[in-house]
Design a protein around this motif. Structure first.
Motif, mmCIF file in Angstrom:
data_model
loop_
_atom_site.group_PDB
_atom_site.id
_atom_site.type_symbol
_atom_site.label_atom_id
_atom_site.label_comp_id
_atom_site.label_asym_id
_atom_site.label_seq_id
_atom_site.Cartn_x
_atom_site.Cartn_y
_atom_site.Cartn_z
ATOM 1 N N LYS A 96 0.845 -1.182 0.000
ATOM 2 C CA LYS A 96 0.000 0.000 0.000
ATOM 3 C C LYS A 96 0.884 1.237 0.000
ATOM 4 O O LYS A 96 1.627 1.498 0.942
ATOM 5 C CB LYS A 96 -0.912 -0.014 1.233
ATOM 6 N N GLU A 97 0.818 1.977 -1.082
ATOM 7 C CA GLU A 97 1.641 3.166 -1.257
ATOM 8 C C GLU A 97 1.016 4.023 -2.354
ATOM 9 O O GLU A 97 0.085 3.593 -3.047
ATOM 10 C CB GLU A 97 3.074 2.785 -1.662
ATOM 11 N N GLU A 98 1.524 5.207 -2.499
ATOM 12 C CA GLU A 98 1.067 6.064 -3.589
ATOM 13 C C GLU A 98 1.728 5.601 -4.883
ATOM 14 O O GLU A 98 2.951 5.613 -5.015
ATOM 15 C CB GLU A 98 1.424 7.526 -3.315
ATOM 16 N N ARG A 99 0.910 5.158 -5.826
ATOM 17 C CA ARG A 99 1.413 4.697 -7.108
ATOM 18 C C ARG A 99 0.937 5.654 -8.195
ATOM 19 O O ARG A 99 -0.138 6.231 -8.103
ATOM 20 C CB ARG A 99 0.944 3.262 -7.383
ATOM 21 N N ILE A 100 1.740 5.802 -9.239
ATOM 22 C CA ILE A 100 1.446 6.749 -10.308
ATOM 23 C C ILE A 100 1.027 5.986 -11.558
ATOM 24 O O ILE A 100 1.702 5.032 -11.970
ATOM 25 C CB ILE A 100 2.671 7.625 -10.613
#
Length: 375
Positions: A125-129
């Motif tokens: 879970k992380e900010e993905r682009i």
């Protein structure tokens, strides 16, 4: 599980996801495909190995839901061998622990694994682009850089391609330490994205290229340590990145004060002819791949020792002769990269530098930097 499908629906997606399996490893489950029915009346096929996962879905007639894992090599070869345009019925024989495949009057049983034991890969879970673009265009970009990806280099970060998003779009870069290729695609709204760099392993890159050949649009998602390709038909390729720091590739591109314009087809043909002129007796010579290239005002000359010489009409920005030596295979790969986009190649060089750049006329990319053979 009990489903009915056809070879035409099953064969191609199964063969594609099979590329993510580890069929040569010592863990049998990593060489298996997970078959699972969905509520939408589809069959989901997942292959997962260390660092990579591929998933495809096809519409099927679901008579009974369920899931099971089976050796992907066996079922792939079986499906390819089945007759065309004939229904295929696939079901689980729970009492025997096998997968039953029926086609016409033929019956086949394959040993199976419990679906619960199948390895699952989920991104952290992380900010993905994410960006969406043409699948064919992304496939072309990957094809541009594939020849320059290192193979089994001790510097593991070279055994893959760098996917980098910055404020001007998507770059894909590869280098084996002797040449470097850069491909670029402008992305609308890229100036609002947070820059992201991910080194994608060679195997993931190669499988992505095959999947992208299906066309349509693809959503490319970059995490801090992973990449994902999501297709319109629900096919997904997910892969972990290579650990390491990719070289500062922009600093590798030499400043060129001079340029030579030459026919890409003529240059490619000349390199092919010179390669064919190799003397078998020289195969053990460490300089066997060397080709000398010299520029004058109106002529580019390629020489392979005493084996062959080709002269090509060209246009040079300088009337001062200049000569360098390169690996003939690296030059051939660089020219092949640009032939599909331009009839003419632009060779950039500087008398004070030894590396050259090769790109299509009128375009900045794809760009290949080729280091010389030092003699």
């Amino acid at each position: 599980m009990q489903i009915t499908t056809t070879k035409e629906s099953l064969a191609s997606p199964l063969a594609l996801v099979a590329g993510a399996a580890d069929t040569r490893g010592t863990v049998p489950m990593l060489g298996a495909v997970l078959l699972k029915t969905t509520d939408a009346g589809k069959l989901s096929m997942i292959c997962s190995s260390t660092g990579m996962l591929a998933k495809a879905q096809i519409p099927v007639e679901v008579k009974q839901s369920g899931e099971i894992a089976v050796d992907v090599r066996r079922i792939n070869e079986l499906v390819r061998a089945l007759p065309e345009k004939q229904p295929i019925e696939i079901s689980i024989e729970s009492d025997k622990g096998t997968l039953l495949v029926k086609s016409g009057r033929s019956r086949f049983r394959l040993p199976a694994f419990a679906a619960s034991a199948y390895p699952r890969m989920t991104p952290a879970k992380e900010e993905r682009i994410s960006i969406t673009m043409s699948a064919h265009r992304l496939a072309d970009m990957i094809a541009d850089v594939t020849p320059s990806i290192a193979d089994a280099d001790v510097r593991v970060f070279l055994n893959g391609a760098l996917f980098t998003l910055d404020n001007v779009g998507l770059f894909i870069v590869s280098t084996d330490g002797h040449r470097m290729t850069v491909s670029h695609e402008p992305i609308t709204g890229a100036d609002t994205l947070v820059p992201r760099n991910v080194i994608v392993p060679r195997k993931t890159v190669q499988l992505a290229k095959k999947l992208l050949g299906q066309g349509g649009n693809v959503t490319l998602t970059l995490g801090s340590k992973n990449v994902q390709f999501t297709f319109e038909d629900g096919t997904v390729l997910f892969g972990n990145s290579v650990d390491g720091q990719f070289p500062a590739w922009k600093n590798v591109i030499p400043a060129s004060t001079e340029r030579v314009i030459v026919s890409a087809d003529r240059l490619a043909a000349s390199l092919t002819m010179l390669a064919a002129a190799q003397d078998d007796k020289a195969k053990q010579d460490v300089m066997k791949t060397k080709v000398e290239i010299s520029f004058t005002k109106a002529t580019t000359t390629l020489r392979r020792g005493d084996a062959g010489l080709c002269e090509l009409d060209s246009v040079s920005s300088s009337d001062v002769p200049h000569e360098l030596a390169f690996n003939i295979n690296y030059l051939s790969d660089a020219v092949a990269t640009i032939r599909s986009t331009s009839e003419e190649a632009v060779i950039g060089y500087s008398p004070s530098a030894t590396a050259i750049t090769i790109r299509p006329k009128g375009k900045d990319y794809p760009l290949t930097v080729v280091m010389p053979i030092r003699v």
